[in-house]
Each structure stands twice: as structure tokens, then as C-alpha cells.
Design a protein around this motif. Sequence first.
Motif, PDB file in Angstrom:
ATOM      1  N   PRO A   1     -10.866  -7.766   5.104  1.00 36.27           N
ATOM      2  CA  PRO A   1     -12.316  -8.315   5.379  1.00 36.27           C
ATOM      3  C   PRO A   1     -12.476  -9.539   4.638  1.00 36.27           C
ATOM      4  O   PRO A   1     -13.479 -10.488   5.078  1.00 36.27           O
ATOM      5  N   GLY A   2     -11.836 -10.190   3.844  1.00 37.25           N
ATOM      6  CA  GLY A   2     -11.870 -11.339   3.327  1.00 37.25           C
ATOM      7  C   GLY A   2     -11.681 -11.447   1.945  1.00 37.25           C
ATOM      8  O   GLY A   2     -11.401 -10.255   1.189  1.00 37.25           O
ATOM      9  N   PRO A   3     -11.575 -12.744   1.060  1.00 41.54           N
ATOM     10  CA  PRO A   3     -11.278 -12.917  -0.085  1.00 41.54           C
ATOM     11  C   PRO A   3     -12.179 -12.008  -1.208  1.00 41.54           C
ATOM     12  O   PRO A   3     -11.976 -11.532  -2.114  1.00 41.54           O
ATOM     13  N   GLU A   4     -13.446 -12.268  -0.996  1.00 40.51           N
ATOM     14  CA  GLU A   4     -14.673 -11.145  -1.666  1.00 40.51           C
ATOM     15  C   GLU A   4     -14.413  -9.952  -1.933  1.00 40.51           C
ATOM     16  O   GLU A   4     -14.443  -9.331  -2.702  1.00 40.51           O
ATOM     17  N   ALA A   5     -14.131  -9.610  -0.637  1.00 40.42           N
ATOM     18  CA  ALA A   5     -13.983  -7.926  -0.581  1.00 40.42           C
ATOM     19  C   ALA A   5     -12.591  -7.538  -1.357  1.00 40.42           C
ATOM     20  O   ALA A   5     -12.532  -6.579  -2.039  1.00 40.42           O
ATOM     21  N   ASP A   6     -11.439  -8.339  -1.239  1.00 37.94           N
ATOM     22  CA  ASP A   6     -10.295  -8.140  -1.697  1.00 37.94           C
ATOM     23  C   ASP A   6     -10.352  -8.119  -3.349  1.00 37.94           C
ATOM     24  O   ASP A   6      -9.796  -7.444  -4.096  1.00 37.94           O
ATOM     25  N   ALA A   7     -11.354  -9.016  -3.593  1.00 38.19           N
ATOM     26  CA  ALA A   7     -11.506  -9.408  -5.360  1.00 38.19           C
ATOM     27  C   ALA A   7     -12.039  -8.079  -5.807  1.00 38.19           C
ATOM     28  O   ALA A   7     -11.750  -7.698  -6.938  1.00 38.19           O
ATOM     29  N   ALA A   8     -13.082  -7.594  -5.030  1.00 39.41           N
ATOM     30  CA  ALA A   8     -14.064  -6.405  -5.566  1.00 39.41           C
ATOM     31  C   ALA A   8     -13.148  -4.987  -5.483  1.00 39.41           C
ATOM     32  O   ALA A   8     -13.498  -3.894  -6.381  1.00 39.41           O
ATOM     33  N   HIS A   9     -11.983  -4.887  -4.738  1.00 35.41           N
ATOM     34  CA  HIS A   9     -11.276  -3.707  -4.625  1.00 35.41           C
ATOM     35  C   HIS A   9      -9.671  -3.756  -4.739  1.00 35.41           C
ATOM     36  O   HIS A   9      -9.142  -4.748  -3.942  1.00 35.41           O
ATOM     37  N   PRO A  10      -9.057  -3.322  -6.026  1.00 34.01           N
ATOM     38  CA  PRO A  10      -7.781  -3.588  -5.934  1.00 34.01           C
ATOM     39  C   PRO A  10      -6.993  -3.096  -4.669  1.00 34.01           C
ATOM     40  O   PRO A  10      -7.401  -1.966  -4.218  1.00 34.01           O
ATOM     41  N   SER A  11      -5.733  -3.741  -4.557  1.00 36.35           N
ATOM     42  CA  SER A  11      -4.856  -2.916  -3.302  1.00 36.35           C
ATOM     43  C   SER A  11      -4.277  -1.811  -3.826  1.00 36.35           C
ATOM     44  O   SER A  11      -3.499  -1.654  -4.996  1.00 36.35           O
ATOM     45  N   THR A  12      -4.051  -1.064  -2.944  1.00 38.94           N
ATOM     46  CA  THR A  12      -3.483   0.255  -3.067  1.00 38.94           C
ATOM     47  C   THR A  12      -2.642   0.652  -1.867  1.00 38.94           C
ATOM     48  O   THR A  12      -2.961   0.219  -0.904  1.00 38.94           O
ATOM     49  N   ASP A  13      -1.534   1.185  -2.458  1.00 41.67           N
ATOM     50  CA  ASP A  13      -0.505   1.665  -1.387  1.00 41.67           C
ATOM     51  C   ASP A  13      -1.238   2.870  -0.866  1.00 41.67           C
ATOM     52  O   ASP A  13      -1.359   3.847  -1.715  1.00 41.67           O
ATOM     53  N   HIS A  14      -1.466   2.801   0.448  1.00 40.61           N
ATOM     54  CA  HIS A  14      -2.371   3.895   1.116  1.00 40.61           C
ATOM     55  C   HIS A  14      -1.291   5.201   1.122  1.00 40.61           C
ATOM     56  O   HIS A  14      -2.109   6.512   0.982  1.00 40.61           O
ATOM     57  N   GLU A  15      -0.155   5.398   1.240  1.00 40.06           N
ATOM     58  CA  GLU A  15       0.612   6.554   1.218  1.00 40.06           C
ATOM     59  C   GLU A  15       0.764   7.290   0.038  1.00 40.06           C
ATOM     60  O   GLU A  15       0.658   8.365  -0.364  1.00 40.06           O
ATOM     61  N   SER A  16       0.941   6.316  -1.166  1.00 35.48           N
ATOM     62  CA  SER A  16       1.174   7.033  -2.306  1.00 35.48           C
ATOM     63  C   SER A  16      -0.007   7.008  -3.174  1.00 35.48           C
ATOM     64  O   SER A  16      -0.110   7.865  -4.370  1.00 35.48           O
ATOM     65  N   GLY A  17      -1.033   6.257  -2.950  1.00 32.63           N
ATOM     66  CA  GLY A  17      -2.233   6.039  -3.885  1.00 32.63           C
ATOM     67  C   GLY A  17      -2.121   5.352  -4.924  1.00 32.63           C
ATOM     68  O   GLY A  17      -3.053   5.091  -5.763  1.00 32.63           O
ATOM     69  N   LEU A  18      -1.025   4.735  -5.248  1.00 28.02           N
ATOM     70  CA  LEU A  18      -0.489   3.780  -6.344  1.00 28.02           C
ATOM     71  C   LEU A  18      -1.149   2.407  -6.012  1.00 28.02           C
ATOM     72  O   LEU A  18      -1.333   2.111  -5.254  1.00 28.02           O
ATOM     73  N   LEU A  19      -1.864   1.905  -7.430  1.00 28.03           N
ATOM     74  CA  LEU A  19      -2.208   0.706  -7.168  1.00 28.03           C
ATOM     75  C   LEU A  19      -1.196  -0.298  -7.329  1.00 28.03           C
ATOM     76  O   LEU A  19      -0.195  -0.306  -7.874  1.00 28.03           O
TER      77      LEU A  19
END
Length: 134
Positions: A26-44
Amino acid sequence: MFTVHGLTELADLIETGTPLYVRYSPGPEADAAHPSTDHESGLLMPGVSANSLEPPGWWTRPVADWLARRICQYLREVHEGARPWLLTGRETDFGPDNEPLLADIQPIAWIAPELLDEARERYRARFNAGRSTH
């Protein structure tokens, strides 16, 4: 952020020497608000996933061919609501698809829809996409 409209303009940015990456989100602002997560494992993950636009040393074709190929790899995500943008940052590790994870990101530019169209056309015309490796 400014917007990059064509492959030639993007190639000029690559030649400045700043390591550039493409990200579909969605863009840099959205990425800054939500940490990246591995969708399969749920790990940050320790950074946002992105793909390098720097051609490898073995690449002898035009830079625009490499860029078209890299831009087209994740076009399906545009249909899922993501928007492509350019960034730079510090590589911290690798994600589940062996993509670089970036921290300390600096947004650079949006990628215009016409650049996506140009990349798609070039990719179809100049590559044998889907060819088997066997």
C-alpha cells in the motif's frame, strides 16, 4: 514522492549508484505502521521485503530488459491492491522467498501505471517467459 513514468527514467535512476529496490504494498506510510510478517509462519521479519533492481554481473542485455523482468515478477500483487514503489535501505536479512529484507528504508518514488504497461510489453516481446529449465 515523485513518480517514475518509463523504463528509461528508471534505468537512469539505477545508474546513479544508489541501491534501488522495488516493493509492492500500500505504500511507505502503511508499511511503517505495520511490521512485516511471514504470512505462513506468523513470525515478524527484521525489515520489509523488496527486490533489488540492480542487474547482476552476468547480465549482458540492456538494463531496461532486466528492469522489465524484475518489475513484472510481482504484477499479480497490483491486482490484489498493492502499489509498486521504489526504495532504498539497509539489507538486514532474507525473507522466505530469499528476497532482501530492508530496514532504515527511504522511499524514493512511485512507479506509474504506464511504466508497468511498458515493462509488461517489453517482457512479453523480449523474453521466453514460462520456458522450462529442462
